[in-house]
Design a protein around this motif. Structure first.
Motif, PDB file in Angstrom:
ATOM      1  N   ILE A 130       0.854  -1.189   0.000  1.00 52.50           N
ATOM      2  CA  ILE A 130       0.000   0.000   0.000  1.00 52.50           C
ATOM      3  C   ILE A 130       0.890   1.238   0.000  1.00 52.50           C
ATOM      4  O   ILE A 130       1.860   1.316   0.761  1.00 52.50           O
ATOM      5  N   GLY A 131       0.582   2.191  -0.859  1.00 55.19           N
ATOM      6  CA  GLY A 131       1.402   3.394  -0.990  1.00 55.19           C
ATOM      7  C   GLY A 131       2.358   3.340  -2.164  1.00 55.19           C
ATOM      8  O   GLY A 131       2.906   4.373  -2.560  1.00 55.19           O
ATOM      9  N   ASP A 132       2.571   2.144  -2.714  1.00 58.21           N
ATOM     10  CA  ASP A 132       3.384   2.020  -3.930  1.00 58.21           C
ATOM     11  C   ASP A 132       2.666   2.661  -5.104  1.00 58.21           C
ATOM     12  O   ASP A 132       1.452   2.881  -5.076  1.00 58.21           O
ATOM     13  N   TYR A 133       3.440   2.930  -6.147  1.00 62.44           N
ATOM     14  CA  TYR A 133       2.896   3.468  -7.392  1.00 62.44           C
ATOM     15  C   TYR A 133       3.085   2.457  -8.517  1.00 62.44           C
ATOM     16  O   TYR A 133       4.003   1.629  -8.478  1.00 62.44           O
ATOM     17  N   GLN A 175      -1.711   5.009  -7.812  1.00 61.42           N
ATOM     18  CA  GLN A 175      -1.163   4.619  -6.510  1.00 61.42           C
ATOM     19  C   GLN A 175      -2.028   3.527  -5.906  1.00 61.42           C
ATOM     20  O   GLN A 175      -3.255   3.560  -6.004  1.00 61.42           O
ATOM     21  N   ILE A 176      -1.375   2.558  -5.288  1.00 64.74           N
ATOM     22  CA  ILE A 176      -2.087   1.459  -4.631  1.00 64.74           C
ATOM     23  C   ILE A 176      -2.592   1.944  -3.275  1.00 64.74           C
ATOM     24  O   ILE A 176      -1.806   2.343  -2.418  1.00 64.74           O
ATOM     25  N   ASP A 177      -3.915   1.955  -3.101  1.00 68.79           N
ATOM     26  CA  ASP A 177      -4.473   2.414  -1.828  1.00 68.79           C
ATOM     27  C   ASP A 177      -5.136   1.296  -1.030  1.00 68.79           C
ATOM     28  O   ASP A 177      -5.620   1.527   0.081  1.00 68.79           O
ATOM     29  N   MET A 178      -5.162   0.086  -1.594  1.00 67.69           N
ATOM     30  CA  MET A 178      -5.732  -1.036  -0.860  1.00 67.69           C
ATOM     31  C   MET A 178      -5.180  -2.350  -1.394  1.00 67.69           C
ATOM     32  O   MET A 178      -5.104  -2.559  -2.604  1.00 67.69           O
ATOM     33  N   ILE A 203      -6.156  -5.910  -5.226  1.00 67.79           N
ATOM     34  CA  ILE A 203      -5.293  -4.725  -5.260  1.00 67.79           C
ATOM     35  C   ILE A 203      -6.119  -3.603  -5.878  1.00 67.79           C
ATOM     36  O   ILE A 203      -6.659  -3.771  -6.975  1.00 67.79           O
ATOM     37  N   GLN A 204      -6.219  -2.480  -5.185  1.00 66.56           N
ATOM     38  CA  GLN A 204      -6.988  -1.348  -5.714  1.00 66.56           C
ATOM     39  C   GLN A 204      -6.078  -0.151  -5.936  1.00 66.56           C
ATOM     40  O   GLN A 204      -5.229   0.160  -5.101  1.00 66.56           O
TER      41      GLN A 204
END
Length: 200
Positions: free
Chosen positions: A76-79, A99-102, A113-114
């Protein structure tokens, strides 16, 4: 056609949407776990996603919170920076950034992965969204297994053109987003889903 109501997927409020699914039926129940394990490896190796879509030239690159390319399981927080077409020496503005938020691993039979359109890494409090869709849109990637199948799905919600940018880019985003909502992005996502599931 209305969007499917899927647990964990944002509600559709405005703009376009898509439900892209690929199912691989497995008649030998003993093979389901092993095939799902293979799918999980593909699912979490984002840098190789583009390799599975043979019909297109889309490229995915996992980056950390600072924008550095990483080769590991996403967090989470990765791009993810996405290149929609083969370009020699691409510039930052040639990529679409999300950006991955979930990330949901709570159900061993269903992993998610959201992502949402984002600003450039390190630009959390300034800068403009670098994507043709607005920041309120989402893409949720889901793999799951049942008694006789494994499944890869991508659900797009609230897909509206990104106008939080300069005038020319806003016009370009509108054309690209309208094309995406008309079905071109659905074709790319179907290619990816089929490729990851191993059907095509």
């Amino acid at each position: 056609m209305k969007p499917k109501k899927v647990p964990g997927i944002p509600s559709q409020v405005k703009g376009g949407f898509h439900d892209t699914e690929s199912i691989h039926k497995i008649h030998n129940n003993q093979e389901i776990d092993s095939k799902f394990d293979i799918l999980k490896e593909k699912f979490f190796d984002i840098n190789k996603w583009g390799d599975y879509c043979k019909q297109g030239s889309i490229e995915f690159t996992l980056c950390d919170s600072s924008g550095n390319v990483v080769h590991r399981i996403p967090q989470i927080g990765d791009y993810i920076k996405i290149l929609l077409a083969k370009i020699s020496n691409p510039k930052i503005e040639d990529y679409q950034w999300v950006q991955i938020d979930m990330i949901d691993k709570s159900n061993p039979d269903r992993l998610m992965i959201q992502c949402r359109p984002s600003k450039l890494p390190g630009n959390n409090f300034a800068g403009k969204t670098i994507h043709f869709y607005a920041a309120g849109s989402s893409s949720t990637f889901v793999i799951s297994k049942g008694k006789d199948y494994i499944k890869m799905a991508i659900y797009g919600r609230n897909e509206s053109p990104n106008k939080n940018t300069d005038f020319l880019s806003s016009i370009k985003n509108s054309f690209i987003a309208l094309g995406g909502m008309a079905g071109s992005s659905k074709i790319q996502w179907q290619c990816l889903a089929d490729g990851l599931i191993g059907e095509k």
